[in-house]
Design an enzyme around this catalytic site. Structure first.
Site, PDB file in Angstrom:
ATOM      1  CE  LYS A  21      -2.929   0.931   3.558  1.00  0.00           C
ATOM      2  NZ  LYS A  21      -2.869   2.215   4.162  1.00  0.00           N
ATOM      3  NE  ARG A  26       6.130   6.567   0.816  1.00  0.00           N
ATOM      4  CZ  ARG A  26       5.289   6.314   1.590  1.00  0.00           C
ATOM      5  NH1 ARG A  26       4.137   5.714   1.233  1.00  0.00           N
ATOM      6  NH2 ARG A  26       5.421   6.983   2.930  1.00  0.00           N
ATOM      7  N   GLY A  93      -4.832   8.127   5.424  1.00  0.00           N
ATOM      8  CA  GLY A  93      -3.678   9.199   6.228  1.00  0.00           C
ATOM      9  C   GLY A  93      -2.738   9.423   5.309  1.00  0.00           C
ATOM     10  NE  ARG A 121      -5.443   8.308  11.459  1.00  0.00           N
ATOM     11  CZ  ARG A 121      -4.627   7.424  10.628  1.00  0.00           C
ATOM     12  NH1 ARG A 121      -5.336   6.970   9.265  1.00  0.00           N
ATOM     13  NH2 ARG A 121      -3.291   7.170  10.624  1.00  0.00           N
ATOM     14  CB  SER A 166       5.104  10.208  11.435  1.00  0.00           C
ATOM     15  OG  SER A 166       4.325  10.138  10.125  1.00  0.00           O
ATOM     16  CD  GLN A 168       0.820   8.597   7.137  1.00  0.00           C
ATOM     17  OE1 GLN A 168       0.000   9.184   8.221  1.00  0.00           O
ATOM     18  NE2 GLN A 168       0.104   7.310   6.991  1.00  0.00           N
ATOM     19  CG  ASP A 319       0.723  -0.020   9.717  1.00  0.00           C
ATOM     20  OD1 ASP A 319       0.501   0.892  10.443  1.00  0.00           O
ATOM     21  OD2 ASP A 319       0.704   0.351   8.613  1.00  0.00           O
ATOM     22  NE  ARG A 393      -2.507  -1.820   8.644  1.00  0.00           N
ATOM     23  CZ  ARG A 393      -2.286  -2.057   7.162  1.00  0.00           C
ATOM     24  NH1 ARG A 393      -2.223  -3.196   6.752  1.00  0.00           N
ATOM     25  NH2 ARG A 393      -1.880  -1.145   6.221  1.00  0.00           N
TER      26      ARG A 393
HETATM   27  C1  S3P Z   1       2.489   4.851   6.276  1.00  0.00           C
HETATM   28  C2  S3P Z   1       3.143   5.511   7.468  1.00  0.00           C
HETATM   29  C3  S3P Z   1       2.682   4.785   8.783  1.00  0.00           C
HETATM   30  C4  S3P Z   1       1.720   3.750   8.722  1.00  0.00           C
HETATM   31  C5  S3P Z   1       0.692   3.858   7.551  1.00  0.00           C
HETATM   32  C6  S3P Z   1       1.299   4.105   6.048  1.00  0.00           C
HETATM   33  C7  S3P Z   1       3.040   5.452   4.966  1.00  0.00           C
HETATM   34  O1  S3P Z   1       2.142   5.704   9.584  1.00  0.00           O
HETATM   35  O2  S3P Z   1       1.302   3.603   9.888  1.00  0.00           O
HETATM   36  O3  S3P Z   1      -0.047   2.541   7.578  1.00  0.00           O
HETATM   37  O4  S3P Z   1       2.718   4.805   3.881  1.00  0.00           O
HETATM   38  O5  S3P Z   1       3.880   6.278   4.896  1.00  0.00           O
HETATM   39  P1  S3P Z   1       2.822   7.033  10.232  1.00  0.00           P
HETATM   40  O6  S3P Z   1       3.583   7.676   9.197  1.00  0.00           O
HETATM   41  O7  S3P Z   1       1.855   7.927  10.885  1.00  0.00           O
HETATM   42  O8  S3P Z   1       3.725   6.445  11.370  1.00  0.00           O
END
Ligand code: S3P
Length: 434
Positions: A21, A26, A93, A121, A166, A168, A319, A393
């Site tokens: 995913k 990306r 997210g 969130r 994080s 993200q 995760d 999940r």
């Molecule tokens: C992800 C980063 C993680 C992960 C999410 C996917 C990503 O989150 O929990 O399922 O693809 O960058 P965080 O960046 O909030 O840790």
């Protein structure tokens, strides 16, 4: 939709679980920034990644599919169009936070919202650094929650400590860094998943990584045109983890999982299970788009020992921690998970969801900690009905534990598996024997 999972005799066979995913998101997000058409084989078609396609189309990117390949017609850093309407990020997210990074570099105006879970969130973690870089942004409740409005502009590089590890947040800052004057750096005491860095490197971005005692630093400078990519997305280790867990806890089981991504920032769950004594083997090591890929064989492992998870280990299995807690009910001794407070702000509060649901199915040897859990095993589980909290999940993890429950498990709102793994229940049926 409710689903009932019955106890089974064994898990056996072979699966290629859906593609990763994080990487699939990306390919669209970063592919859009390229000068030319990127080609993606094995793109994950699931709720969250289809949201990403939909959003980038609204931002003016042509994305089409033919003969099982996805083509992303990159429009350079500057080709995006002001969206006509609010951008609805659904449950995703990753789409939201990474896209904020790109919108921070656009002079136009965008509004962003999401579903009930996404609107709860935290967004300040990404909006604050983007504001420091020079973006104009506001959001509900003093800048914390969606809906949010953003107008990008002249950005300047910053140096940012990503304390929560994080990926993200790191990715949003790096993507904004492509638009910034001077250099942008992100420092992580514990390295988070690095797919954004890997992809940007392949595409020719001016990006450098450093590993020091204090952790990991990544620096980016704008100015380079990005080349399109041609990528074959490997299978998602987070999705594979459900079937690895099933094989190790159900007697007489053996499963082969093909093409699984085992980037060390992602395969912490498998490594932890091996440490606990699980029978898991990586075979056919190879590389795909700068990422390590293997096939995994997992077998029933009746003698697993309890373990401890420290905050340093959390990012590589973030995760999978709810699933680890479920597997820990089948390991001898007391498993302690610390440093996982981030689980409280995922698609649901995953610490609460795991502990409450375990209690609902008759496991009372579990304790909730502020930043983790304590689980005592090995224990027989009666079964019952659990609430998925519409979190994919949680639904999948408890479906797996259902395979060993005396009376099976009923999962409420099980259709949420669509977010990352639409074929989950078909695959489960295929490899279980009753
Ligand atoms: C992800 C980063 C993680 C992960 C999410 C996917 C990503 O989150 O929990 O399922 O693809 O960058 P965080 O960046 O909030 O840790």
């Amino acid at each position: 939709m409710e689903i009932k999972i019955e106890k089974v005799k064994k898990v056996e066979g072979e699966l290629r679980v859906p593609s990763d995913k994080s990487i699939s998101h990306r390919t669209v997000i970063i592919g859009s920034l390229a000068n030319g058409v990127s080609t993606v084989k094995h793109f994950l078609k699931a709720g969250d990644t289809l949201t990403t396609i939909n959003i980038y189309r609204k931002l003016g990117v042509q994305i089409d599919e033919s003969q099982g390949l996805l083509f992303i017609h990159g429009i350079n850093l500057t080709g995006f169009k002001e969206p006509q309407d609010v951008l609805d990020m659904g449950n995703s997210g990753t789409t939201t936070r990474l896209t904020f990074g790109i919108l921070a570099g656009q002079r136009f105006f965008s509004c962003i919202t999401g579903d009930e879970s996404l609107r709860k969130r935290p967004m300040k973690r990404v909006l604050n650094p983007l504001k420091l870089m020079g973006a104009h942004v506001d959001a509900r409740q003093k800048g914390e929650f969606l809906p949010s409005a953003i107008r990008g502009g002249n950005l300047r590089g910053i140096e940012y400590l990503n304390e929560k590890s994080s990926a993200q947040v790191k990715s949003a800052i790096l993507l904004a860094g492509l638009y910034a004057q001077r250099k942008t750096a992100v420092i992580e005491p514990i390295m988070s998943r690095n797919h954004t860095e890997n992809m940007l490197k392949i595409m020719g971005a001016n990006i450098k990584e450093k590993f020091t005692e204090g952790g990991y630093t990544v620096e980016i400078k704008g100015g380079n045109e990005l080349k399109p990519i041609d990528i074959n997305v490997p299978a998602d280790p987070s999705s594979a983890s459900f079937f690895v867990a099933a094989a190790v806890i159900v007697p007489n089981s053996e499963i082969l999982l093909k093409d699984v991504l085992v980037n060390p920032t992602r395969d912490g769950f498998f490594r932890k299970l091996k440490q606990m004594g699980a029978n898991i083997e990586y075979i056919n090591h190879r590389e795909e788009a700068g990422e390590p890929v293997v096939d995994i064989i997992a077998k029933y492992s009746p003698d697993m020992k309890a373990t401890t998870v420290t905050k340093e280990e959390v990012p590589s299995m973030i995760d999978e921690i709810p699933l680890l807690a479920l597997v820990a009910t089948q390991a001898h001794g007391e498993t302690i998970i610390h440093g996982a407070r981030e689980l409280r702000v995922k698609e649901s509060d995953r610490i609460k969801a795991t502990v409450e649901n375990l209690k609902r199915i008759g496991v009372d040897t579990v304790e909730e900690l502020e930043d983790g859990m304590i689980i005592k095993g090995k224990t027989k589980i009666k079964g019952g009905t659990i609430d998925s909290y519409k979190d994919h999940r949680i639904a999948m993890g408890f479906s797996i534990i259902g395979l060993i429950c005396e009376e099976g498990i009923t999962i409420k709102d099980a259709d949420c598996v669509y977010i990352s793994y639409p074929e989950f229940y078909d695959h489960l049926k295929k490899v279980t024997k009753s």
